[in-house]
Design a protein around this motif. Structure first.
Motif, PDB file in Angstrom:
ATOM      1  N   ILE A  71       0.886  -1.217   0.005  1.00  0.00           N
ATOM      2  CA  ILE A  71       0.233  -0.006   0.044  1.00  0.00           C
ATOM      3  C   ILE A  71       0.780   1.149  -0.084  1.00  0.00           C
ATOM      4  O   ILE A  71       0.530   2.348  -0.800  1.00  0.00           O
ATOM      5  CB  ILE A  71      -0.970  -0.218   1.127  1.00  0.00           C
ATOM      6  CG1 ILE A  71      -1.807  -0.938   1.138  1.00  0.00           C
ATOM      7  CG2 ILE A  71      -1.722   1.432   1.351  1.00  0.00           C
ATOM      8  CD1 ILE A  71      -2.673  -1.206  -0.060  1.00  0.00           C
TER       9      ILE A  71
ATOM     10  N   VAL B 103       0.901   4.003  -2.979  1.00  0.00           N
ATOM     11  CA  VAL B 103       0.599   5.404  -2.846  1.00  0.00           C
ATOM     12  C   VAL B 103       1.851   6.272  -3.550  1.00  0.00           C
ATOM     13  O   VAL B 103       1.611   7.272  -4.362  1.00  0.00           O
ATOM     14  CB  VAL B 103       0.616   5.808  -1.549  1.00  0.00           C
ATOM     15  CG1 VAL B 103       0.190   7.175  -1.279  1.00  0.00           C
ATOM     16  CG2 VAL B 103      -0.650   5.100  -0.793  1.00  0.00           C
TER      17      VAL B 103
ATOM     18  N   PHE C 169      -3.144   3.278   4.127  1.00  0.00           N
ATOM     19  CA  PHE C 169      -3.036   4.410   3.256  1.00  0.00           C
ATOM     20  C   PHE C 169      -2.541   5.904   3.957  1.00  0.00           C
ATOM     21  O   PHE C 169      -2.002   6.421   3.056  1.00  0.00           O
ATOM     22  CB  PHE C 169      -4.643   4.652   2.595  1.00  0.00           C
ATOM     23  CG  PHE C 169      -4.800   5.571   1.713  1.00  0.00           C
ATOM     24  CD1 PHE C 169      -4.487   5.348   0.405  1.00  0.00           C
ATOM     25  CD2 PHE C 169      -5.198   6.955   1.989  1.00  0.00           C
ATOM     26  CE1 PHE C 169      -4.636   6.135  -0.682  1.00  0.00           C
ATOM     27  CE2 PHE C 169      -5.329   7.629   0.855  1.00  0.00           C
ATOM     28  CZ  PHE C 169      -5.196   7.423  -0.433  1.00  0.00           C
TER      29      PHE C 169
ATOM     30  N   LEU D 161      -2.332   0.646  -6.902  1.00  0.00           N
ATOM     31  CA  LEU D 161      -3.274   1.444  -5.988  1.00  0.00           C
ATOM     32  C   LEU D 161      -4.389   0.725  -5.773  1.00  0.00           C
ATOM     33  O   LEU D 161      -4.900   0.752  -4.682  1.00  0.00           O
ATOM     34  CB  LEU D 161      -3.264   2.635  -6.594  1.00  0.00           C
ATOM     35  CG  LEU D 161      -3.975   3.642  -5.955  1.00  0.00           C
ATOM     36  CD1 LEU D 161      -3.320   4.241  -4.589  1.00  0.00           C
ATOM     37  CD2 LEU D 161      -4.015   4.955  -7.000  1.00  0.00           C
TER      38      LEU D 161
ATOM     39  N   ILE E 242      -6.568  -2.642  -2.248  1.00  0.00           N
ATOM     40  CA  ILE E 242      -7.593  -1.697  -1.488  1.00  0.00           C
ATOM     41  C   ILE E 242      -8.993  -2.402  -1.988  1.00  0.00           C
ATOM     42  O   ILE E 242      -9.633  -2.509  -1.202  1.00  0.00           O
ATOM     43  CB  ILE E 242      -7.649  -0.197  -1.726  1.00  0.00           C
ATOM     44  CG1 ILE E 242      -6.340   0.414  -1.212  1.00  0.00           C
ATOM     45  CG2 ILE E 242      -8.853   0.459  -1.187  1.00  0.00           C
ATOM     46  CD1 ILE E 242      -6.182   1.781  -1.742  1.00  0.00           C
TER      47      ILE E 242
END
Length: 434
Positions: free
Chosen positions: A64, A68, A178, A314, A318
């Protein structure tokens, strides 16, 4: 050939699509035949799931923040996020449309008869020996059980990240990772100090461990799937045939669409997409755990299908933790099935509300499974006067099979979105150097 190369060659041969498909066929046959030894395979399957889960959280904790950073450093973060959100909305609309139209057509062509209704009533009456009905039939009790970690924003804000990690609260973990990734990007820009190379190494180590465990994939698939097939027996399939057929046909349609969509978006053949996704889909079917499939799916998209790295890194981790396309489909079809069983006809506006309630209820299933994962179905049924008390035991009977298809839908449809977002993007090789 050195030991590393030999190991990789063996791993590739064991995890070929043909081996995976044969493993699933053997598992279904063993379960259908209900051999006495099949029930003893379940502990082996549980150990296999535990092995796969060993590195899921470390993998996410590395992936993650890297995702980002990759998005921000690519200087197209706005376009990437915008494309992902746009295709997420389109895919959600498509899923809802198919989940409504296919079952409605099937139930119209094959209406419920009295014999099926009588046999369903018999299963409902005898379900007490298989499930804790006080918990299962009381959404309030179940919700109280699930709400120990808070409600509303408190349900997603990780006040104690270590407690969230130990309780496997994937949504809270994702929120933390995140935010942590954003902070790491800004800290790197401000101080010039970076640990992203170390995170990339941790990610590679986790993928290597997953590759080791994948050597046992055929055994794991058989040990996980066969006991669940045997658990249901023949009578349950006959009684619940209308629901099972509707869910199976809808799932096949929704699993076929991403193959051709990804083939078009990534400019490869549908056969290549199907071959590449045989392993992550089989893993989803065997484990019934979407999050466990994230490393395999991510590697399939980037390495096997040459999808753009930023949207994949990305979105996939998630989405696998948060987006539940399979649950949306399940809740919609369950509502239509119970309505068909009880003679309730939905109006057009009611169908739209069923879709909306199913979408909202799917978010309540994050981090839960089994009976607890079926509790939000009450919020879809009760506004229309449909019996949750009737629906829940029926859904529990077929949940071992339905959960397999739910996980496969989550994997395939979630991977479709970054593939579409990759349109017009350069291959992952254009990602910033570490």
């Amino acid at each position: 050939m050195n030991s590393t190369g030999l190991f990789s060659e063996i791993s590739k041969k064991i995890n070929r699509p043909s081996v995976t498909i044969v493993s699933v066929i053997i598992a279904v046959w063993l379960g259908y035949m209900q051999f006495p030894f099949v029930e003893h395979l379940q502990p082996i399957g549980s150990v296999f799931i535990a092995l796969l889960q060993v590195c899921v959280l470390p993998f996410l904790m590395a992936t993650i923040p890297l995702a980002v950073r990759s998005a921000f450093m690519s200087e197209v973060v706005g376009r990437v996020v915008g494309r992902l959100l746009g295709w997420l909305l389109v895919t959600t609309g498509l899923v809802i449309l198919v989940a409504l139209l296919v079952p409605l057509a099937l139930f119209h062509l094959s209406p419920m008869d009295n014999e099926i209704a009588r046999r369903i009533g018999a299963i409902f009456g005898g379900a007490g020996g298989h499930v804790d009905l006080e918990f299962a039939l009381s959404p309030q009790l179940a919700n109280e059980h699930l709400a120990t970690g808070g409600s509303g924003l408190l349900a997603i804000v990780p006040s104690n990240i270590f407690a969230s990690l130990s309780s496997n609260n994937s949504l809270q973990v994702m929120v933390f990772l995140f935010l942590f990734g954003l902070a790491m990007v800004h800290s790197e820009r401000r101080s010039g100090t970076s640990i992203f190379n170390a995170l990339r190494h941790i990610q590679s180590v986790c993928l290597l461990i997953f590759e080791w465990f994948n050597l046992f994939m055929p055994i794991g698939i058989i040990a996980l799937v066969a006991p669940q097939i045997a658990l249901l027996g023949n009578d349950a399939f006959v009684v619940l045939a209308p629901f099972a057929i509707a869910f199976l046909v809808t799932s096949l349609v929704l699993l076929t669409i991403p193959i051709f969509v990804m083939a078009m978006a990534l400019r490869v053949s549908p056969r290549r997409v199907f071959g590449a996704f045989a392993q992550p889909l089989a893993l989803a079917c065997a484990t019934r755990n979407t999050l466990v499939c994230a490393p395999t799916a991510l590697e399939t998209m980037i390495k096997d299908l040459n999808a753009s790295r930023p949207p994949c890194e990305l979105f996939i981790p998630i989405a696998f933790a948060v987006v539940r396309f399979g649950n949306i489909v399940h809740f919609i079809i369950a509502a239509l099935f119970i309505a068909n069983l009880t003679g309730h006809d939905f109006s057009f506006s009611e169908l739209l509300l069923v879709a909306l309630f199913s979408l909202i209820a799917s978010f309540a299933t994050i981090g839960v499974s089994g009976v607890a994962g079926l509790v939000p179905l009450a919020a879809v049924l009760r506004p229309f006067g449909l019996s949750y008390e009737l629906a829940l035991p029926l859904m529990i009977v077929v949940d071992p099979i339905v959960s397999m298809l739910r996980a496969m839908l989550n994997v395939a449809l979630s991977c479709q979105i970054p593939a579409l977002a990759s349109l017009g993007s350069k291959k992952s090789a254009a990602a910033p150097a570490e």
